[in-house]
Design an enzyme around this catalytic site. Structure first.
Site, PDB file in Angstrom:
ATOM      1  N   LYS A  87       0.762  -1.072   0.258  1.00  0.00           N
ATOM      2  CA  LYS A  87       0.110   0.358   0.105  1.00  0.00           C
ATOM      3  C   LYS A  87       1.027   1.205   0.210  1.00  0.00           C
ATOM      4  O   LYS A  87       1.427   1.217   0.828  1.00  0.00           O
ATOM      5  CB  LYS A  87      -0.955   0.446   1.541  1.00  0.00           C
ATOM      6  CG  LYS A  87      -1.926   0.881   1.417  1.00  0.00           C
ATOM      7  CD  LYS A  87      -3.075   0.308   2.388  1.00  0.00           C
ATOM      8  CE  LYS A  87      -4.289   1.091   2.443  1.00  0.00           C
ATOM      9  NZ  LYS A  87      -4.754   1.126   3.897  1.00  0.00           N
TER      10      LYS A  87
HETATM   11  O1  G3P Z   1      -8.445   2.022   4.301  1.00  0.00           O
HETATM   12  C1  G3P Z   1      -8.337   2.901   4.367  1.00  0.00           C
HETATM   13  C2  G3P Z   1      -9.059   3.622   5.935  1.00  0.00           C
HETATM   14  O2  G3P Z   1      -8.555   2.743   7.481  1.00  0.00           O
HETATM   15  C3  G3P Z   1      -9.108   4.731   6.184  1.00  0.00           C
HETATM   16  O3  G3P Z   1     -10.177   4.955   6.793  1.00  0.00           O
HETATM   17  O4  G3P Z   1     -12.255   6.111   8.986  1.00  0.00           O
HETATM   18  O5  G3P Z   1      -9.882   6.615   9.513  1.00  0.00           O
HETATM   19  O6  G3P Z   1     -10.802   7.493   7.201  1.00  0.00           O
HETATM   20  P1  G3P Z   1     -10.551   6.603   7.937  1.00  0.00           P
END
Ligand code: G3P
Length: 226
Positions: A87
């Protein structure tokens, strides 16, 4: 639309895996830190996830800054297990690194994508997956689903979905709610990566609970048991 789980928690992955609906795992440095992860154990942790989810793509994020470092780290990460996906956050350095890694058969998931041009650049670089974020737009009072719609349309207008050798799948990321999942599927996103709490919410509906309670009450009448 396929479901990935967005977590570095082994119990959550194990449980979601046991449901039989999991097609992959995504992690990131924040998710690993949330588990109290330490740098020295990072690789071992990723290998454990890969072994638990044999054959499923598991995204491990590189924190390298330069193209050369990303390529080196990407090669190293991908050597840890056959199902590792590297990633990388979208930027000039990671596009160049993706081009090199993709040519070597290393799959890249390009993350932190917030616009269609970023997604198109990632797909052109050879990213196997591109991860547009939804929830973080909602955090700043913008419509994350509208943004996702634009990315999906732009990627699907071209060949990346049709040519298996050059395929770029869209992973809806930063998913917070069952509605995000519904909207991503309506738009034709290939994958939603969903945190375990949101995944459990996807399984529930008040009418399902109500229906089960009614079945149980009625069945007690049939069996005569209290
Ligand atoms: O896959 C990316 C994700 O983990 C981000 O999520 O909730 O931190 O915006 P968030």
């Amino acid at each position: 639309m396929k479901f990935f789980i967005d977590t570095a928690n082994l119990d959550e992955i194990r449980e979601a895996e046991s449901w039989g609906v999991l097609s992959g795992v995504t992690t990131n440095p924040s998710l690993y830190a949330k588990e109290g992860g330490r740098l020295a154990d990072f690789e071992e942790h990723m290998v454990k996830i890969c072994e638990m989810c044999e054959g499923l793509p598991v995204s491990a994020e590189s924190t390298a800054k330069t193209t050369d470092e990303m390529v080196d780290e990407g090669r190293h990460l991908s050597s840890l297990a056959p199902n590792i996906v590297v990633k990388l956050p979208v930027c000039a350095e990671s596009l160049a690194a993706t081009r090199t890694l993709a040519a070597e058969g290393v799959r890249v998931n390009m993350t932190l994508v917030f616009s269609a041009p970023q997604a198109l650049l990632a797909a052109n670089a050879g990213a196997r997956y591109v991860s547009p974020f939804v929830g973080r737009f909602d955090d700043i009072a913008e419509d994350g689903i509208d943004q996702l719609a634009t990315v999906v349309q732009c990627i699907k207008n071209y060949e990346w979905h049709k040519n298996v050798d050059d395929q770029c799948e869209i992973i809806t990321a930063s998913v917070r709610t069952p509605n995000h999942v519904t909207q991503a599927a309506l738009l034709g996103a290939d994958i939603a990566t969903v945190p375990f709490a949101a995944l459990k919410k996807c399984l529930r509906h008040p009418l399902t609970e109500e229906g089960l309670a009614k079945f149980e009450a009625d069945w007690q009448k049939v069996t005569g048991k209290d």
